[in-house]
Scaffold this motif. Structure first.
Motif, PDB file in Angstrom:
ATOM      1  N   UNK A 196       0.808  -1.233   0.000  1.00 44.19           N
ATOM      2  CA  UNK A 196       0.000   0.000   0.000  1.00 44.19           C
ATOM      3  C   UNK A 196       0.833   1.271   0.000  1.00 44.19           C
ATOM      4  N   UNK A 197       2.093   1.178   0.462  1.00 43.66           N
ATOM      5  CA  UNK A 197       2.956   2.370   0.447  1.00 43.66           C
ATOM      6  C   UNK A 197       3.217   2.854  -0.973  1.00 43.66           C
ATOM      7  N   UNK A 198       3.001   1.971  -1.951  1.00 44.25           N
ATOM      8  CA  UNK A 198       3.192   2.356  -3.343  1.00 44.25           C
ATOM      9  C   UNK A 198       2.300   3.530  -3.728  1.00 44.25           C
ATOM     10  N   UNK A 227       4.183   8.643  -9.996  1.00 47.18           N
ATOM     11  CA  UNK A 227       5.408   8.580 -10.789  1.00 47.18           C
ATOM     12  C   UNK A 227       5.315   7.550 -11.911  1.00 47.18           C
ATOM     13  N   UNK A 228       4.407   6.591 -11.770  1.00 46.61           N
ATOM     14  CA  UNK A 228       4.299   5.508 -12.747  1.00 46.61           C
ATOM     15  C   UNK A 228       3.021   5.587 -13.569  1.00 46.61           C
ATOM     16  N   UNK A 229       1.963   6.106 -12.980  1.00 48.34           N
ATOM     17  CA  UNK A 229       0.675   6.105 -13.652  1.00 48.34           C
ATOM     18  C   UNK A 229       0.691   6.999 -14.888  1.00 48.34           C
ATOM     19  N   UNK A 230      -0.092   6.589 -15.875  1.00 46.97           N
ATOM     20  CA  UNK A 230      -0.209   7.406 -17.067  1.00 46.97           C
ATOM     21  C   UNK A 230      -0.354   6.571 -18.321  1.00 46.97           C
ATOM     22  N   UNK A 261      12.535  -5.125  -6.131  1.00 49.75           N
ATOM     23  CA  UNK A 261      13.646  -4.810  -5.240  1.00 49.75           C
ATOM     24  C   UNK A 261      14.123  -3.371  -5.354  1.00 49.75           C
ATOM     25  N   UNK A 262      13.625  -2.642  -6.341  1.00 45.65           N
ATOM     26  CA  UNK A 262      14.039  -1.252  -6.518  1.00 45.65           C
ATOM     27  C   UNK A 262      12.857  -0.464  -7.044  1.00 45.65           C
ATOM     28  N   UNK A 263      12.926   0.873  -7.000  1.00 45.61           N
ATOM     29  CA  UNK A 263      11.817   1.698  -7.504  1.00 45.61           C
ATOM     30  C   UNK A 263      11.561   1.525  -9.001  1.00 45.61           C
ATOM     31  N   UNK A 264      12.514   0.936  -9.725  1.00 49.06           N
ATOM     32  CA  UNK A 264      12.344   0.787 -11.177  1.00 49.06           C
ATOM     33  C   UNK A 264      11.785  -0.567 -11.571  1.00 49.06           C
ATOM     34  N   UNK A 281      12.175   3.206 -16.530  1.00 56.74           N
ATOM     35  CA  UNK A 281      13.273   4.168 -16.524  1.00 56.74           C
ATOM     36  C   UNK A 281      12.723   5.454 -15.930  1.00 56.74           C
ATOM     37  N   UNK A 282      13.400   5.986 -14.903  1.00 58.63           N
ATOM     38  CA  UNK A 282      12.927   7.181 -14.206  1.00 58.63           C
ATOM     39  C   UNK A 282      13.800   8.377 -14.568  1.00 58.63           C
ATOM     40  N   UNK A 283      13.180   9.548 -14.602  1.00 63.38           N
ATOM     41  CA  UNK A 283      13.973  10.757 -14.836  1.00 63.38           C
ATOM     42  C   UNK A 283      14.571  11.251 -13.522  1.00 63.38           C
ATOM     43  N   UNK A 284      15.199  12.414 -13.551  1.00 59.42           N
ATOM     44  CA  UNK A 284      15.870  12.934 -12.364  1.00 59.42           C
ATOM     45  C   UNK A 284      14.941  13.231 -11.208  1.00 59.42           C
ATOM     46  N   UNK A 285      13.657  13.369 -11.500  1.00 55.41           N
ATOM     47  CA  UNK A 285      12.672  13.631 -10.452  1.00 55.41           C
ATOM     48  C   UNK A 285      11.954  12.365  -9.982  1.00 55.41           C
ATOM     49  N   UNK A 286      12.421  11.222 -10.469  1.00 52.95           N
ATOM     50  CA  UNK A 286      11.810   9.958 -10.068  1.00 52.95           C
ATOM     51  C   UNK A 286      10.554   9.611 -10.827  1.00 52.95           C
ATOM     52  N   UNK A 287      10.262  10.319 -11.924  1.00 53.41           N
ATOM     53  CA  UNK A 287       9.049  10.063 -12.703  1.00 53.41           C
ATOM     54  C   UNK A 287       9.374   9.133 -13.864  1.00 53.41           C
ATOM     55  N   UNK A 288       8.537   8.123 -14.069  1.00 49.51           N
ATOM     56  CA  UNK A 288       8.770   7.146 -15.128  1.00 49.51           C
ATOM     57  C   UNK A 288       8.616   7.787 -16.498  1.00 49.51           C
ATOM     58  N   UNK A 289       9.578   7.502 -17.382  1.00 46.01           N
ATOM     59  CA  UNK A 289       9.522   8.024 -18.737  1.00 46.01           C
ATOM     60  C   UNK A 289       9.495   6.902 -19.778  1.00 46.01           C
ATOM     61  N   UNK A 290       9.821   5.660 -19.341  1.00 46.59           N
ATOM     62  CA  UNK A 290       9.870   4.543 -20.286  1.00 46.59           C
ATOM     63  C   UNK A 290       9.649   3.242 -19.541  1.00 46.59           C
TER      64      UNK A 290
END
Length: 678
Positions: free
Chosen positions: A434-436, A442-445, A493-496, A510-519
């Motif tokens: 649930x902490x997700x 950062x991932x939704x979209x 095991x990791x945010x990615x 793949x996350x950008x510098x702000x932790x937002x998923x781009x790929x």
């Protein structure tokens, strides 16, 4: 080549215009999710029940009788459930064939059974692995360097322009499917008549895709890149590609019933046709017609032979898998050496865990139990094929089906065999977190596949069929839909990294510098998904398109009933007529798509001809609607300046309709749907 399956996905996306969000999975059928309402213990038991206890350790061979019983059960059940006419299978282990079997029919008139030693099946993109063997033979001879630009080996008219990109396309980029080019196939890659084929040397010039990213940065499947490799090989050896393959692969490997050649009349610019002794044994392709199998016409791939034109038997493919498992040697004959053998086990791309990094053209897959498979899948209009070798088990599995929809069987057989006999897979029920929800944004979209055309009507289909959505569930899973399949993913095991809730798959971001998923990377390595604007969201597109069609119908109903608003001032009146014209054009566009879509959803797209007339009509109507809407908006601005009516409800409604039509125009336009001539 997997052409049909990928384009089925693209065409399924057209349903979105009417509000439907149901799409076929681009990476194959997604595992059925365990009902979220079931208790955790019940969910675990349900998954565990599907995982038989393994019997063997690596090094222990599979008992032939048990293997045949398992394969018979899987194949016959799938043939019945999925209406598959014919199947051919070969399995090798410890340098010998342990199963060689045909199922069902290869032809109807006259009726003939599938013979694994005699019947030839089209294997599509599995052909590419033999092209890479020929490339690596040149590397071992010193005539090619993998880091050389491809233009070094091409004539001026076939060289690939940089189009503003800094890095040249290298030989190794072709092997990693990373030339940085868009993907285009319809109407020129697979054809129904040999006279429509373009000579291979001319094809490179006439059907060159655009470069869309730097070479070597991202794998996105490229048939064109393999066609380039084939022409490089032909030029270096001063023979046509088909002759080179006969001489340097098929003959030394003892594959006497395999060929890149196709059954056609001799023609200038092409290799000699398939020998008559082989042509008479080629299986037909089939489609299930509801109550019987229907033969499909032949496919011709000779313009890009090196990318997928092989026709072969299961027996010959058994020899080929033995060759691969023995690092290039078979029965005392060496086809390729240790440099190539090492390359075919070494990934080119640096990719996350669980993603195919392309072992110099061979696809890498994570099999049940964590074993690594090397091989390739392939498909033409009707034939679907999978070849996988697992060196750790000294095992090779080849299966090909001759019926549309056969990938349901061909894609699962290798994994099913490994799981049954070797997998040490524990019960799986990965918990959500649930902490997700705190970082879910950062991932939704919305994400769009990279394997597609980047312009015109082929882009329109590719974007619609290649659109995926990522959201978060209250119990702490990421949920995918659309082209990524309907599935739940638990934090890894990791945010990615995320893992399938009840399977072995990975989802890597793949996350950008702000932790937002781009790929998003997919396991196949043939495609990635890149974050896109919310305007690409299929649900939004469906709602806007459906609402616009409904309102357009209402506008015309009111107009024909003479209940429409009478505007003062010529500009407002002309603006109203502009909206009526736009509305009628949107209605025509929807009708054109609606008349075409049922056939496409039932039978799949025609790979042979492009573009289809209904899509051209729909695109033309959409373009007219867009121009009429723009004119209406401009006239509306003029009319409001001259005679503003801020309290007039009819005028506000007019503005709302204009903005709705304009929004739909933008959504169609960014998908490439306003270019009927492209």
């Amino acid at each position: 080549m997997n052409f049909r399956s990928s384009m089925l996905v693209a065409l399924a996306g057209l349903a979105a215009l009417g509000g439907s969000q149901a799409l076929l999975s681009q990476t194959g059928p997604a595992p059925a999710a365990t009902p979220a309402s079931a208790p955790p213990a019940a969910q675990t038991a349900a998954v565990d029940a599907l995982r038989p206890t393994p019997k063997l350790a690596p090094g222990q061979p599979i008992p032939a009788g048990e293997l045949e019983a398992l394969v018979d059960g899987i194949v016959r059940q799938s043939m019945s459930d999925n209406h598959i006419a014919g199947v051919t299978v070969s399995i090798v282990q410890n340098d010998k064939p342990v199963l060689l079997k045909g199922y069902g029919i290869s032809n109807i008139n006259p009726m003939r059974p599938v013979d694994p030693r005699k019947t030839l099946f089209r294997i599509g993109s599995v052909s590419k692995t033999m092209t890479w063997i020929l490339i690596m033979r040149e590397v071992e001879k010193g005539t090619i360097k993998l880091t050389d630009p491809v233009n070094k080996y091409l004539p001026p008219e076939s060289q690939i322009p940089d189009q503003g990109f800094k890095n040249p396309i290298r030989i190794v980029d072709l092997m990693a499917h990373a030339p940085g080019m868009e993907d285009s196939a319809l109407g020129h890659l697979i054809l129904d008549k040999p006279e429509r084929l373009t000579p291979p040397a001319d094809y490179l010039r006439l059907h060159r895709p655009n470069r869309v990213r730097e070479a070597g940065t991202l794998s996105t499947y490229s048939n064109y890149g393999v066609a380039v490799a084939g022409q490089i090989l032909a030029r270096l050896n001063k023979v046509d590609f088909e002759t080179l393959a006969d001489r340097d692969v098929f003959a030394p490997a003892g594959m006497s019933r395999s060929t890149f050649r196709e059954p056609m009349k001799p023609r200038a610019g092409f290799a000699a046709p398939m020998p008559a002794a082989l042509a008479g044994d080629v299986s037909d392709g089939f489609r299930w017609g509801g109550n019987r199998f229907k033969s499909m016409g032949p496919d011709f791939v000779g313009s890009v032979a090196s990318a997928g034109s092989i026709t072969t038997t299961a027996e010959d493919m058994a020899r080929y898998m033995r060759l691969l498992l023995r690092d290039g040697s078979i029965d005392g004959t060496t086809v390729y050496g240790p440099v190539a053998a090492k390359a075919f086990r070494t990934p080119i791309m640096k990719v996350p865990a669980g993603v195919n990094g392309w072992a110099h053209g061979f696809g890498m897959s994570t099999q049940p139990g964590g074993f690594t498979g090397y091989g390739h899948g392939g498909g033409t209009s009707a034939f679907l094929t999978q070849m996988t070798v697992i060196p750790e088990l000294d095992l090779g599995v080849f299966i090909s089906t001759n019926t549309v929809g056969g990938n349901v069987l061909s894609s699962k057989l290798p994994g099913a065999i490994i799981e049954r006999f070797y997998a040490q897979t524990p019960p799986i029920q990965r918990p959500g977190n649930p902490a997700l929800l705190k970082s879910a944004g950062n991932y939704e979209g919305t994400y769009v596949a990279t394997r597609r055309s980047y312009s015109g009507l082929e882009k329109f289909l590719g974007v619609l069929g290649g659109t995926a959505k990522v959201s978060a569930s209250p119990d702490g899973y990421l949920v995918t839909s659309g082209a990524l399949g309907s599935q739940s993913w638990a934090p890894g095991d990791s945010p990615t990294q995320f893992r399938a809730m009840d399977g072995e798959g990975y989802l890597n971001f793949v996350l950008d510098g702000n932790g937002k998923a781009i790929r998003i990377y997919t396991p196949s390595g043939a495609n990635a998904f890149e974050r896109a604007s919310g305007l690409f969201d299929l649900g939004l597109f469906g709602w806007v398109g459906g609402l616009a069609a409904l309102i357009a119908f209402g506008l015309w109903t009111a107009y024909l009933a003479r209940r429409g608003t009478t505007y003062q001032g010529s500009a407002l009146r002309l603006s109203h007529y502009g909206l009526l014209g736009a509305g009628l054009s949107w209605i025509v566009a929807v009708i054109a798509i609606a008349t075409w879509l049922p056939s496409i959803m039932a039978n799949g797209p025609s790979l042979h001809y492009w573009p289809p007339t209904p899509l051209v009509v729909a695109s033309t109507a959409a373009l007219i609607a867009t121009l009429a809407t723009i004119a209406s908006v401009l006239l509306l601005g003029v009319g409001l300046r001259k005679a503003p009516r801020p309290g007039n409800f009819a005028l506000l409604r007019h503005v709302a309709v204009a903005l709705l039509f304009l929004a739909l125009s933008v959504m169609v336009g960014i998908r490439g749907g306003l270019l009927p001539w492209a």
